[in-house]
Every structure is written in structure tokens, then in C-alpha cells.
Design an enzyme around this catalytic site. Structure first.
Site, short mmCIF file in Angstrom:
data_model
loop_
_atom_site.label_atom_id
_atom_site.label_comp_id
_atom_site.label_asym_id
_atom_site.label_seq_id
_atom_site.Cartn_x
_atom_site.Cartn_y
_atom_site.Cartn_z
N LYS A 10 -57.86 37.59 -42.86
CA LYS A 10 -59.03 38.23 -43.45
C LYS A 10 -58.99 39.74 -43.24
O LYS A 10 -59.21 40.52 -44.17
CB LYS A 10 -60.32 37.69 -42.80
CG LYS A 10 -60.76 36.34 -43.30
CD LYS A 10 -61.97 35.85 -42.50
CE LYS A 10 -62.35 34.44 -42.88
NZ LYS A 10 -63.36 33.86 -41.99
N GLN A 27 -66.80 34.00 -37.00
CA GLN A 27 -65.89 32.88 -37.24
C GLN A 27 -66.38 31.63 -36.51
O GLN A 27 -66.63 31.66 -35.31
CB GLN A 27 -64.47 33.27 -36.77
CG GLN A 27 -63.42 32.24 -37.07
CD GLN A 27 -63.20 32.01 -38.57
OE1 GLN A 27 -63.19 32.95 -39.36
NE2 GLN A 27 -63.04 30.76 -38.96
N ASP A 71 -70.84 35.41 -45.46
CA ASP A 71 -70.43 34.01 -45.49
C ASP A 71 -71.44 33.15 -46.26
O ASP A 71 -71.16 32.00 -46.59
CB ASP A 71 -70.30 33.46 -44.06
CG ASP A 71 -68.85 33.28 -43.64
OD1 ASP A 71 -67.97 33.26 -44.53
OD2 ASP A 71 -68.61 33.16 -42.42
#
Ligand code: NAP
Length: 329
Positions: free
Chosen positions: A85, A129, A152
Site C-alpha cells: 500500500k 490495518q 477504508d
């Protein structure tokens, strides 16, 4: 709250050399009928467009979108994903702020970091994460993120806005799935869509997005009766199960579009050693390719779109925070 339910641009997948190469890799060209949806190429195209928009944003407004990526602990898979990422963020001309915290980090300390990132004007997107270590309540952490920076799309406000048909930041993998489906179908309106899986990360948001596109949506799961028959109704089948090659060729309606979200590591032909393993999807690829009209491969289908859509969300979040119109991509 920033961001919009994405106006997904209508693009046709390019039938190209990549398809022929993919056929050579995955199956016998003589029996293959499905058009292979080349997620890698489509994601590369999207990332290049995002990089162009980022460059324009910098040139005309002096803005560089920034994304904070927070990793707690040493989960190797998460570590690889976070590095991928961060690399993609840099390639798009955005700024990555990486925060690597020890596995023993207290929940209060992570909440403090989120508060700092929420208040930092250089940070336009925040990604924590998952999974998090057991001493940290992931729901609490996600809810602490500024919904306008929630790239997200997991914050309850964004989840609720998506379900209500309101502008929202939308989870990246579902966004990628619908983007890929739209490279095949100019419109998803009226299609029978079946989503296998009802997770908050994939199944439910995919279903919401398809509903917003006016598809007729069925969500199937582990308690669904006669799953094969349910799947055979689908013009558009999305498999997000996490079970290697569970969807067989005879579950697929001839000509259907199949989006395979699954990432499953299985033993390779050479044995069970780790270095002989390979990645397969939730769909039995070789069988499906003989029946489906269009199909995403694994790897090289949905996976690359997830990161491209993270960049897209960060760009959209930045524009919304700065009061600028969302780029039309
Ligand atoms: P998850 O949270 O484990 O959810 C799996 C879903 O599949 C659940 O709703 C479950 O039903 C359903 N299911 C399990 N066994 C089933 C069966 N035998 N018949 C019917 N339904 C069944 O998984 P997830 O996070 O959604 O991920 C799904 C897959 O996508 C995984 O392979 C994951 O690695 C992959 N993934 C890929 C990406 C990407 O970027 N490509 C991103 C995220 C996830 P119940 O709810 O009834 O238990």
C-alpha cells in the site's frame, strides 16, 4: 464527513494480449469461452489516472494528499500488505505516513494516535490495518477515526450512509468489484446479482453497492439452502467466501459475469511445502471459464483493484476536505 458514493465510470475491459497470456497460464484456450477481466491492467489504468489528478491538485492548489497507515504488531501478511500500500501511495504522488506500533500497544495509546491523525491537516486518509491484537477493540478504533478520513469505509457513519444511499466513503474491495463488473456491463440495472458472503468488509458492502446500481441482489451465506441453485440464477455472481474453488462450473449461469474475491493459499502440484503453494480464488477457475461470459482471475483480478480504490478514496477524501469537487474518474 467527506467523500461521495463513487460515480463509477463505465469502461469496457480491453480484450488484449493480456487475456491471451492469462489463458495460456490458467487454462486450455480451446475450451475457454469467458472473457477474462484483467484487474491488473484495469487497476494500473486507474492508478495512472489518479496520479494525474494528484499532480493537477498539487500544481493548481499546492495540495499533496496524505494517508496514514497504522500497523500494530508483526502479522507477516499485514506487513506485506502495508508495504504494498505504501509503495502504491508513493507512486501515485501521495504522501504515506507509516506508523508501526508494537504488538503490546495499549488501546488508549492507539486511540491517542488516531486523535492526533484526525487533527493533522497533512493526513487526509487514515487506515488502521486489521486484525488488531486482542487487547484492542477494533470497533472502538474504527469508530474513533474521523469519518471524512475513513478511507477504508468501515466507520459506522460511512456504513450507514452507504446503506441509506447517501454519499459515503465505501470499502475498497467492494468498490473494486463493482468497478470490474462495470467494465463488462454498461449498466448493472435489472441484473440478477448473487453475492456469496455477508462480511462487513466485502459481502454486505458489495451488495449495497449493487443495490445502488439497481441490480436485484441476493446475499447468500453458510446457511443458504441449495447454494448452487441460487448461484445459477445470477447474471452477476460475486464470490467472497474464503473457500478454495468452492463455486463449481455447474453453479454458473451460461454467460454470467463472475467476480472472484477469494484469496486462498493451497498446496501446489509439487506437494505441501510452503514454497510449492499457490493462490486460488473461491471459484473453480478452469470450469468457470468454460461457462461464464466474463471472469476475474486470481491472482490479478479483484486484488489489484483494492489498492487502486484505496488511492481513489484518499483522493476523494482530500478533495472533500479541501472543498474541491470530486475528480471524475
Ligand atoms: P469472512 O469474513 O470469513 O466471510 C466469509 C463469508 O462467506 C461469510 O459470510 C460466510 O457465511 C460465507 N461462507 C463461508 N462458508 C460458506 C459456505 N460453505 N457456503 C456459503 N457461504 C459460506 O471473509 P471475507 O473477509 O469476506 O473474505 C472473503 C474472501 O475474500 C477471503 O478469501 C479473503 O481472503 C478474500 N478477500 C480478498 C480481498 C482482495 O483484496 N482481493 C479483500 C478482502 C477479502 P456466514 O456469514 O454464514 O458465516
Amino acid at each position: 464527513m467527506a467523500g461521495l458514493v463513487p460515480a463509477i465510470s463505465l469502461r469496457k475491459a480491453q480484450p488484449c494480449q493480456a487475456n491471451r497470456d492469462r489463458r495460456d497460464k490458467h487454462g486450455d484456450d480451446n475450451t475457454m469461452t469467458a472473457r477474462i477481466i484483467d484487474g491488473k491492467a484495469i487497476a494500473a489504468d486507474l492508478r495512472a489516472k489518479i496520479a494525474g489528478e494528484v499532480a493537477r491538485l498539487h500544481a493548481s492548489h499546492g495540495i499533496v494528499p496524505g494517508i496514514a497507515v497504522v500497523l500494530v504488531g508483526e502479522n507477516p501478511a499485514s506487513g506485506v500488505y502495508v508495504r504494498t500500500k505504501s509503495k502504491a501511495v508513493a507512486e501515485a504522488g501521495m504522501r504515506a505516513f507509516d506508523h508501526k506500533l508494537p504488538a503490546a500497544t495499549a488501546e488508549a495509546d492507539l486511540l491517542d494516535l488516531i486523535a492526533t491523525l484526525n487533527a493533522d491537516p497533512a493526513v487526509n486518509g487514515i487506515l488502521v490495518q486489521l486484525p488488531l491484537p486482542p487487547q484492542i477493540d477494533a470497533h472502538k478504533i474504527v469508530a474513533a477515526i474521523d469519518p471524512g478520513k475513513d478511507v477504508d469505509g468501515f466507520h459506522p457513519l460511512n456504513v450507514g450512509r452507504l446503506a441509506s444511499g447517501l454519499p459515503a466513503l465505501v470499502p475498497c474491495t467492494p468498490l473494486g468489484c463493482v468497478w470490474l463488473a462495470k467494465t463488462v456491463h454498461a449498466s448493472l440495472a435489472g441484473l440478477e446479482a448473487v453475492v456469496i458472503g455477508r462480511s462487513n468488509i466485502v459481502g454486505k458492502p458489495v451488495a449495497q453497492l449493487l443495490l445502488a446500481e439497481n441490480a436485484t441482489v441476493t446475499i447468500a451465506h453458510s446457511k443458504t439452502r441449495d447454494l448452487a441453485a441460487v448461484c445459477r440464477r445470477a447474471d452477476l455472481l460475486v464470490a467472497a467466501i474464503g473457500r478454495a474453488e468452492m463455486v463449481r462450473g455447474d453453479w454458473i449461469k451460461p454467460g454470467a459475469t463472475v467476480i472472484d474475491v477469494g484469496i486462498n493459499r493451497v498446496a501446489g502440484e509439487g506437494g505441501k511445502e510452503v514454497n510449492k503453494s499457490r493462490i486460488v480464488g473461491d471459484v473453480a477457475y478452469a470450469e468457470a471459464a468454460q461457462v461464464a461470459g466474463a471472469l476475474t482471475p486470481v491472482p490479478g483480478g479483484v486484488g489489484p483493484m483494492t489498492i487502486a480504490c484505496l488511492l481513489l478514496n484518499t483522493l476523494r477524501a482530500t478533495c472533500a476536505q479541501k472543498g474541491l469537487p470530486a475528480p471524475s474518474l
